[in-house]
Structure formats: C-alpha cells, structure tokens
Scaffold this active site. Structure first.
Site, PDB file in Angstrom:
ATOM      1  N   GLN A 155      22.890   9.457  32.721  1.00  0.00           N
ATOM      2  CA  GLN A 155      23.449   8.416  31.860  1.00  0.00           C
ATOM      3  C   GLN A 155      22.411   7.315  31.589  1.00  0.00           C
ATOM      4  OE1 GLN A 155      26.212   7.969  30.107  1.00  0.00           O
ATOM      5  NE2 GLN A 155      27.026   9.986  30.641  1.00  0.00           N
ATOM      6  N   SER A 156      21.223   7.740  31.218  1.00  0.00           N
ATOM      7  CA  SER A 156      20.129   6.794  31.014  1.00  0.00           C
ATOM      8  C   SER A 156      20.301   5.980  29.737  1.00  0.00           C
ATOM      9  CB  SER A 156      18.800   7.559  30.948  1.00  0.00           C
ATOM     10  OG  SER A 156      17.758   6.726  30.490  1.00  0.00           O
ATOM     11  N   ASN A 157      20.337   4.660  29.881  1.00  0.00           N
ATOM     12  CA  ASN A 157      20.328   3.772  28.722  1.00  0.00           C
ATOM     13  C   ASN A 157      18.988   3.855  27.989  1.00  0.00           C
ATOM     14  OD1 ASN A 157      22.933   2.609  29.283  1.00  0.00           O
ATOM     15  ND2 ASN A 157      21.956   1.398  30.899  1.00  0.00           N
TER      16      ASN A 157
END
Length: 339
Positions: free
Chosen positions: A75-77
C-alpha cells in the site's frame, strides 16, 4: 537557499495550506495545534512524495528515460504518486511491491493504493518481505537496459538527496507562511519512514536558521537506526545544496514508540488518531504513516511533553487512499473521546 539551479517539474499544488486545528486543540487541552496540509499536493489524492517527485522526475526526463521504476510496500503512497506523475508525463512506470505485512486480505492487496497504481497505467509485481528491494529493482532495471530500455530508478520513498530537495523547499515554504501570519512555531512533527521528508526538512530549517525543532515519529525502524538513516541522508542533501556543515547529529530526533507490531500494521492508538482527526477536523489520515505520527502527537499533548501555550505544527504526509485497503481493521467501529 537557491534551489532553482536544480531541474524541477512544477506539478505539485503549492503552497499547501497551513491551518489551525481548533477542535483538536480544545479536545486535547494543551498546545495550539496547526497542520501543514501536504495531503493537498495534488496528483492522485496528493501526499508528501509529490514534492520529491518534482525533482526526481525532472532528472528522469533530462536523461531521456522511457520507463521509471520504483519500489515500496503493497500500500505504498510513494508508488501511487510515482505512477500518477509518470502518467502526467506520458512515461511508463513499473513498481515492485514488497509484502511487508503478510496480509492475505484481498482488499489490502488489490484496493487502495494498488488499485490507483493500476488506474494510472503502472505495472506491478510482488516481492516477498525482507528482501533488499532497491537491489531487486536495480537488477530488474539492468536487465531491461540490456534490452534497450532507458530506465530511471527511484529508491523507496524517493528518499535520496535529489528527492529530499522537495522537503528542504517545504521548510522554506512553511517558515514563510509562519512569518506572514506572525506564527511562532515551537515544534514541528511528522511521520518518518524512508527518511527523505525528515532529512529535507532538517536541512531546510537549518539552512535558514529557523530555530524550529523537528521531531519525527518513526513508522518502521527503531530509534537509533531511524535517526542514523535520517542524519546520513541530511548530510548528503546539505552537501548537494551547498551547505555541508549545517546539520549536526543532535538536530535529528526520532521516536519509535508508536510503531506497534511493525510497518503497515496499525495499533489501537493509530486507529484512534485517525478517528479523532476525521471526527473533529474532517481530515483523513492513513494507517501507515500519518496515523502513527498523529498518535505520537496526541500522546505527547496528553502527557504534557508539548506544553499548554506552545504552538505545534503537524506535517500531514497524506496517504488517505490507503484507508480503502484497511477496511477490515475499522470493521468494529473505533471511536474516540470526542463522541
């Protein structure tokens, strides 16, 4: 400090707002709390990585890259904002996603930032947790280069001296906003992970002698290693800007007490902080970065470590898109004392 000599693509929505959080201030009954809204930088719901990417993607464009590659957690921004920036420039984007949490929840693995990665046209592939992800990325990039691709790689979080320029510039912006409204900032706090945001802020603050202490609430690493990572990057960034002696080891302060079970795994105070900001101020945090930073901020206020009458600025690093990958952890309806 003159940053115009560094290549930059101006896509971020700047300056981001600096706002007083009246209801949160009253609820906590301690210092006056302000927020620097770097969740409002634009590009696919915004976030702190957009400032870094203005400088990083300018380098990519200057070298004639036809593919940008980066890596991060599922869930990398950073991955989502890189994909959006690449889309804006008409450049291909490939992302390596590391399984740091071991979650089998399909919502976590396919919704939130992952969904947006794909909507922006990026391709992704998974890697097991615990690998040297930058080494994995470079190995794949070298393979593609042999096939004739012009690949520009971006380290996790965009956290190298080029990316950190974005947060040296943010420090200048914040101090300018404070000066324009007569706001004396006693403390600046933010979440700190891959180190670029904190390192850039420190360099910018020290370069203009702002005399504003900065505290990073770590989202992953223990205190000693987090501070060392930030310090080393700050030294390289200061040298790049042209003020190599401006940062001292004592300037780098991190607190790792709010990490919980590990990266990307929120504990109860993280969820309560997210709920409190949402209910009191209509502001969305995320369970990985800003939620843990806010948990530290709230606890410091309640324990009197930030004192009544002081002015504290919380730099919001964004990440609300990730909430949609964490629906399961909110299923029981976490509430705060604001009810």
């Amino acid at each position: 400090m003159h940053l115009s000599r560094f290549p930059r693509i101006f896509l971020a929505h700047l300056p981001t707002p600096l706002e007083r959080l009246d209801r949160l201030t009253r609820e906590l009954g301690g210092p006056e709390i302000w927020i620097k809204r770097d969740d409002c930088t634009g590009l696919s719901t915004g976030g702190n990585k957009t400032r870094k990417l203005e400088f990083l993607m300018a380098e990519a464009e200057a070298m004639g890259a036809d593919l940008v590659m980066t890596q991060g957690a599922t869930q990398s921004n950073h991955a989502r904002q890189t994909a959006a920036f690449a889309a804006k420039l008409g450049m291909k984007c490939h992302i390596l996603l590391e399984d740091r949490t071991g979650s089998n929840d399909p919502t976590y693995n396919h919704n939130g930032n992952v969904l947006l990665d794909h909507l922006h046209g990026a391709t992704t592939e998974k890697r097991a947790g615990g690998l040297d992800m930058n080494a994995e990325m470079e190995a794949l990039a070298d393979h593609l280069r042999k096939d004739g691709r012009k690949v520009y790689t971006i380290v996790g979080g965009g956290s190298n001296p080029t990316g950190a320029l974005g947060y040296a510039n943010c420090a200048f912006e914040l101090v300018g906003q404070a000066n324009d409204r007569g706001l004396v900032i006693d403390h600046l706090v933010t979440a700190t992970g891959s180190a670029g945001t904190q390192a850039g802020l420190i360099v910018g603050l020290k370069a203009i002698n702002a005399n504003i202490p900065l505290l990073g609430f770590s989202v992953r690493a223990p205190k000693a290693s987090q501070e060392e990572n930030v310090f080393n990057l700050a030294l390289k960034t200061a040298e790049k800007i042209g003020c190599p002696d401006v940062v001292k080891r004592a300037d780098v302060v991190a607190n790792s007490d709010y990490v919980g079970p590990g990266y990307g795994i929120p504990r109860e105070d993280t969820l309560q902080a997210i709920q409190m900001f949402a209910e009191l101020e209509g502001i969305l945090l995320d369970p990985v970065y800003s939620g843990k930073g806010a948990a530290g901020l709230i606890d410091y206020c309640r324990k009197g470590r930030f004192k009544k009458g002081e002015r504290v600025v919380f730099l919001h690093t964004g990440g609300a898109a990730g909430l949609f990958g964490y629906a399961a952890v909110f299923a029981d309806g976490h509430r705060t004392a604001a009810e």
